[in-house]
Design an enzyme around this catalytic site. Sequence first.
Site, mmCIF file in Angstrom:
data_model
loop_
_atom_site.group_PDB
_atom_site.id
_atom_site.type_symbol
_atom_site.label_atom_id
_atom_site.label_comp_id
_atom_site.label_asym_id
_atom_site.label_seq_id
_atom_site.Cartn_x
_atom_site.Cartn_y
_atom_site.Cartn_z
ATOM 1 N N HIS A 82 31.708 31.161 62.278
ATOM 2 C CA HIS A 82 30.633 30.972 63.254
ATOM 3 C C HIS A 82 30.001 32.322 63.564
ATOM 4 O O HIS A 82 30.679 33.336 63.645
ATOM 5 C CB HIS A 82 31.173 30.344 64.541
ATOM 6 C CG HIS A 82 30.111 29.700 65.367
ATOM 7 N ND1 HIS A 82 29.687 28.401 65.156
ATOM 8 C CD2 HIS A 82 29.362 30.170 66.391
ATOM 9 C CE1 HIS A 82 28.733 28.106 66.020
ATOM 10 N NE2 HIS A 82 28.510 29.174 66.783
ATOM 11 N N ASP A 161 29.207 21.220 75.272
ATOM 12 C CA ASP A 161 28.396 22.256 74.623
ATOM 13 C C ASP A 161 27.060 21.685 74.175
ATOM 14 O O ASP A 161 26.027 22.344 74.271
ATOM 15 C CB ASP A 161 29.141 22.879 73.433
ATOM 16 C CG ASP A 161 28.348 24.034 72.843
ATOM 17 O OD1 ASP A 161 27.959 24.936 73.612
ATOM 18 O OD2 ASP A 161 28.066 24.025 71.631
ATOM 19 N N ARG A 168 20.709 25.997 77.989
ATOM 20 C CA ARG A 168 20.691 27.469 77.938
ATOM 21 C C ARG A 168 19.554 27.962 77.050
ATOM 22 O O ARG A 168 18.954 28.996 77.328
ATOM 23 C CB ARG A 168 22.037 27.986 77.405
ATOM 24 C CG ARG A 168 23.158 27.864 78.427
ATOM 25 C CD ARG A 168 24.509 28.136 77.777
ATOM 26 N NE ARG A 168 24.617 29.464 77.242
ATOM 27 C CZ ARG A 168 25.214 29.764 76.077
ATOM 28 N NH1 ARG A 168 25.768 28.829 75.337
ATOM 29 N NH2 ARG A 168 25.275 30.999 75.667
ATOM 30 N N SER A 183 30.999 28.260 74.636
ATOM 31 C CA SER A 183 30.186 27.449 73.732
ATOM 32 C C SER A 183 30.760 27.483 72.313
ATOM 33 O O SER A 183 30.973 26.436 71.683
ATOM 34 C CB SER A 183 28.750 28.001 73.757
ATOM 35 O OG SER A 183 28.014 27.546 72.676
ATOM 36 N N LYS A 187 33.509 24.377 70.406
ATOM 37 C CA LYS A 187 33.160 23.673 69.157
ATOM 38 C C LYS A 187 34.216 23.928 68.091
ATOM 39 O O LYS A 187 34.650 23.036 67.373
ATOM 40 C CB LYS A 187 31.819 24.192 68.590
ATOM 41 C CG LYS A 187 30.599 23.800 69.351
ATOM 42 C CD LYS A 187 29.332 24.109 68.560
ATOM 43 C CE LYS A 187 28.864 25.533 68.622
ATOM 44 N NZ LYS A 187 28.200 25.945 69.836
HETATM 45 N N1 URA Z 1 26.465 30.308 69.145
HETATM 46 C C1 URA Z 1 26.932 29.307 69.915
HETATM 47 O O1 URA Z 1 27.423 28.299 69.395
HETATM 48 N N2 URA Z 1 26.845 29.419 71.233
HETATM 49 C C2 URA Z 1 26.337 30.499 71.842
HETATM 50 O O2 URA Z 1 26.302 30.541 73.065
HETATM 51 C C3 URA Z 1 25.842 31.550 71.049
HETATM 52 C C4 URA Z 1 25.922 31.418 69.685
#
Ligand code: URA
Length: 447
Positions: A82, A161, A168, A183, A187
Amino acid sequence: MNPVELIHKKRAGGALTRQEISWLLDGYVAGRIPDYQMSAFLMAVFFRGMTEEESSAFTDVMLHSGVMVDLSDVPGIKVDKHSTGGVGDKVSLILAPMVAACGVPVPMISGRGLGHTGGTLDKLESIPGFRTNLSVEEYHKVIAETGLVLIGPTAEIAPADRKMYALRDVTGTVESIPLIAGSIMSKKLAEGIDALVLDVKTGDGAFMKKYEDTVALAKALVAIGTHAGKRVVAFLTEMDQPLGFTIGNWVEVLESVECLRGKNVPDLMEVTYVLGGAMVWLGGKARSIEEGMKQCRSAIWSGLAYQKFLEVVRRQGGDAGYLEQPERYRKPRHRVDLISKQNGYIESFATRNIGVLATELGAGRQKAADVIDPTAGIVLKKKTGDRVRTGDVLVEIMADRDAVVERVRDELAGCITIGQTQVPPQPRIRAIVDSEGIKPWSTPQLY
Ligand code: URA
């Protein structure tokens, strides 16, 4: 409990209890707390931060807002990657099929565009028919059968999220370590992984512009993952210029396909090979990151990575014909070039502003209900250090929206600095962080 009192408490710099966080977030997911109150709470967190205890409770409550997928019946060590978000960051599109082609299962839950940054989901959805909202059963079946699945948070997986991310995106509440950590990790811990590689971006186009903030974010993410029993490594990578040449959705898919077919876009492929190599190593298929990188390169050169991408696109309902024959894709209605008015060398890019301009073209959202224009995009013809002559095309700009392309072209001119001396190439990856700490990183030469 009373939402207004909790907003007041956070606004005054107080620390919320786990029960209070849980009440607020659960109420938001269930629709009892409206967007405007959650926005006010998020802005209070943005300014006041969270204590370590609050932050860990926040992530945990977000994680348990939905189901945690159990992939223990899928053979192999499941590894995901990620990014904390960048401009032109299309690494996931190349890396996920490349690593899966090396035999490491990759279950990936990604995000949409956030603030000035693009999102893997919006890019994937620019492929006609591609479905990112699979049910848990479909998700399980696709990873078991193809070794790769690419979805977004759903009503079942990481629903907190899903809702909060969209809010956001359009309320200026992204750049906060506890909000980003909650966040991302909610996930990632829900998707059924054993190990995780993080790309924590630093510099003008990143959410954390200052290096010390980037290090703090990387350490926080690694600590949460390690505490949850996962092997986690984070790389601190530069976001001082857009990654690769394209910024937008369909244009980024096209550049990714070119790289999957063997094109070497140096900054993009360095990050992709290093993160991919680390995934292959964590997935138990290589004895070191360098050996993992070599396997990744073979997966690209043999064509297996590209075949895996076509396979997952078809499996998730996408029309892979557009990847094979991109000329079939709908053309944007407007297209203009930004021409250089001087000789010199590209010195730097105002990367965040370029990301904002891409969203204004229609590649991202300014309001939650905005519909993405998949054809909107910016294609750089030059990168930092490149020689420029008067009359050269610096950037190509395209979009469906009337009147916007000329304005964006004029504003882009102010985002590119041309100097008289050539800037030497800078390393793209500065450091690696794991549960033992931070070490400088130097990318091994592969070719
Ligand atoms: N990626 C995400 O999944 N969440 C964030 O807040 C920033 C980047």
